[in-house]
Design a protein around this motif. Structure first.
Motif, short mmCIF file in Angstrom:
data_model
loop_
_atom_site.label_atom_id
_atom_site.label_comp_id
_atom_site.label_asym_id
_atom_site.label_seq_id
_atom_site.Cartn_x
_atom_site.Cartn_y
_atom_site.Cartn_z
N MET A 1 50.48 48.47 -25.27
CA MET A 1 51.13 47.35 -24.63
C MET A 1 50.09 46.49 -23.93
N ILE A 2 50.23 45.17 -24.05
CA ILE A 2 49.34 44.23 -23.38
C ILE A 2 49.97 43.82 -22.04
N GLU A 3 49.17 43.85 -20.99
CA GLU A 3 49.62 43.38 -19.69
C GLU A 3 48.56 42.43 -19.14
N PHE A 4 48.97 41.58 -18.21
CA PHE A 4 48.03 40.64 -17.60
C PHE A 4 48.63 40.10 -16.31
N ASP A 5 47.75 39.56 -15.51
CA ASP A 5 48.14 38.96 -14.24
C ASP A 5 48.60 37.53 -14.49
N GLU A 6 49.71 37.13 -13.89
CA GLU A 6 50.27 35.79 -14.10
C GLU A 6 49.30 34.68 -13.67
N ALA A 7 48.63 34.88 -12.52
CA ALA A 7 47.67 33.87 -12.06
C ALA A 7 46.49 33.77 -13.01
N LYS A 8 46.05 34.91 -13.52
CA LYS A 8 44.94 34.93 -14.48
C LYS A 8 45.36 34.24 -15.78
N ASP A 9 46.62 34.42 -16.16
CA ASP A 9 47.14 33.76 -17.36
C ASP A 9 47.10 32.24 -17.19
N ALA A 10 47.53 31.75 -16.04
CA ALA A 10 47.51 30.31 -15.78
C ALA A 10 46.08 29.78 -15.82
N ALA A 11 45.15 30.54 -15.26
CA ALA A 11 43.74 30.13 -15.27
C ALA A 11 43.19 30.14 -16.70
N ASN A 12 43.61 31.11 -17.51
CA ASN A 12 43.14 31.20 -18.89
C ASN A 12 43.68 30.02 -19.72
N ILE A 13 44.92 29.66 -19.48
CA ILE A 13 45.51 28.52 -20.18
C ILE A 13 44.76 27.24 -19.81
N ALA A 14 44.45 27.08 -18.53
CA ALA A 14 43.73 25.89 -18.08
C ALA A 14 42.32 25.84 -18.67
N LYS A 15 41.66 26.98 -18.73
CA LYS A 15 40.27 27.02 -19.18
C LYS A 15 40.14 27.03 -20.70
N HIS A 16 40.98 27.83 -21.38
CA HIS A 16 40.81 28.06 -22.82
C HIS A 16 41.95 27.52 -23.67
N GLY A 17 43.03 27.08 -23.05
CA GLY A 17 44.14 26.50 -23.79
C GLY A 17 45.05 27.49 -24.49
N VAL A 18 44.93 28.78 -24.15
CA VAL A 18 45.80 29.80 -24.74
C VAL A 18 46.27 30.78 -23.66
N ALA A 70 44.65 42.47 -20.43
CA ALA A 70 43.92 41.30 -20.90
C ALA A 70 43.29 40.58 -19.71
N ILE A 71 42.02 40.26 -19.84
CA ILE A 71 41.28 39.56 -18.80
C ILE A 71 41.02 38.12 -19.21
N SER A 72 40.67 37.93 -20.48
CA SER A 72 40.38 36.59 -21.01
C SER A 72 40.68 36.57 -22.50
N LEU A 73 41.16 35.46 -22.99
CA LEU A 73 41.40 35.26 -24.41
C LEU A 73 41.04 33.82 -24.74
N ARG A 74 40.22 33.67 -25.80
CA ARG A 74 39.81 32.34 -26.23
C ARG A 74 39.51 32.38 -27.72
N ARG A 75 39.44 31.20 -28.32
CA ARG A 75 39.00 31.13 -29.71
C ARG A 75 37.54 31.52 -29.76
N ALA A 76 37.15 32.22 -30.81
CA ALA A 76 35.77 32.67 -30.93
C ALA A 76 34.83 31.47 -31.10
N ARG A 77 33.65 31.62 -30.57
CA ARG A 77 32.62 30.59 -30.71
C ARG A 77 31.97 30.71 -32.09
N GLU A 78 31.28 29.66 -32.49
CA GLU A 78 30.69 29.62 -33.83
C GLU A 78 29.79 30.83 -34.10
N LYS A 79 28.97 31.21 -33.14
CA LYS A 79 28.08 32.37 -33.30
C LYS A 79 28.90 33.65 -33.52
#
Length: 88
Positions: A1-18, A70-79
């Motif tokens: 099961m995936i869990e995460f902090d709501e505030a961290k989720d909002a920050a992740n959406i703002a930073k990474h768009g997901v 989950a701490i952070s989720l983003r699209r992978a970088r080119e490298k």
């Protein structure tokens, strides 16, 4: 099961768009998982590279009990995409 902090989720959406909720669509059984030992986080931390809807994502997470935190989720970088394509 995936869990995460709501505030961290909002920050992740703002930073990474997901939302961190999307991490539940990443199959950790088929992902490339690497321990993140760059510093002492106070707990084991991992980076996973895997597909979500055909796109490669990078998930940073820790394991707490039976749950993946989950701490952070983003699209992978080119490298990271190039490394993914070269995996065995």
């Amino acid at each position: 099961m995936i869990e995460f902090d709501e505030a961290k989720d909002a920050a992740n959406i703002a930073k990474h768009g997901v939302s961190l909720a999307l991490a539940s669509d990443l199959d950790l059984d088929t992902a490339v998982v690497v321990k993140d030992d760059r510093q002492d986080y106070g707990e084991d931390r991992f980076n996973a590279y895997g597909l979500i809807d055909g796109d490669l994502f990078a998930l940073t997470f820790t394991v707490r009990g039976q749950n993946v935190r989950a701490i952070s989720l983003r699209r992978a970088r080119e490298k990271e995409v190039r490394q993914w394509l070269r995996r065995p």
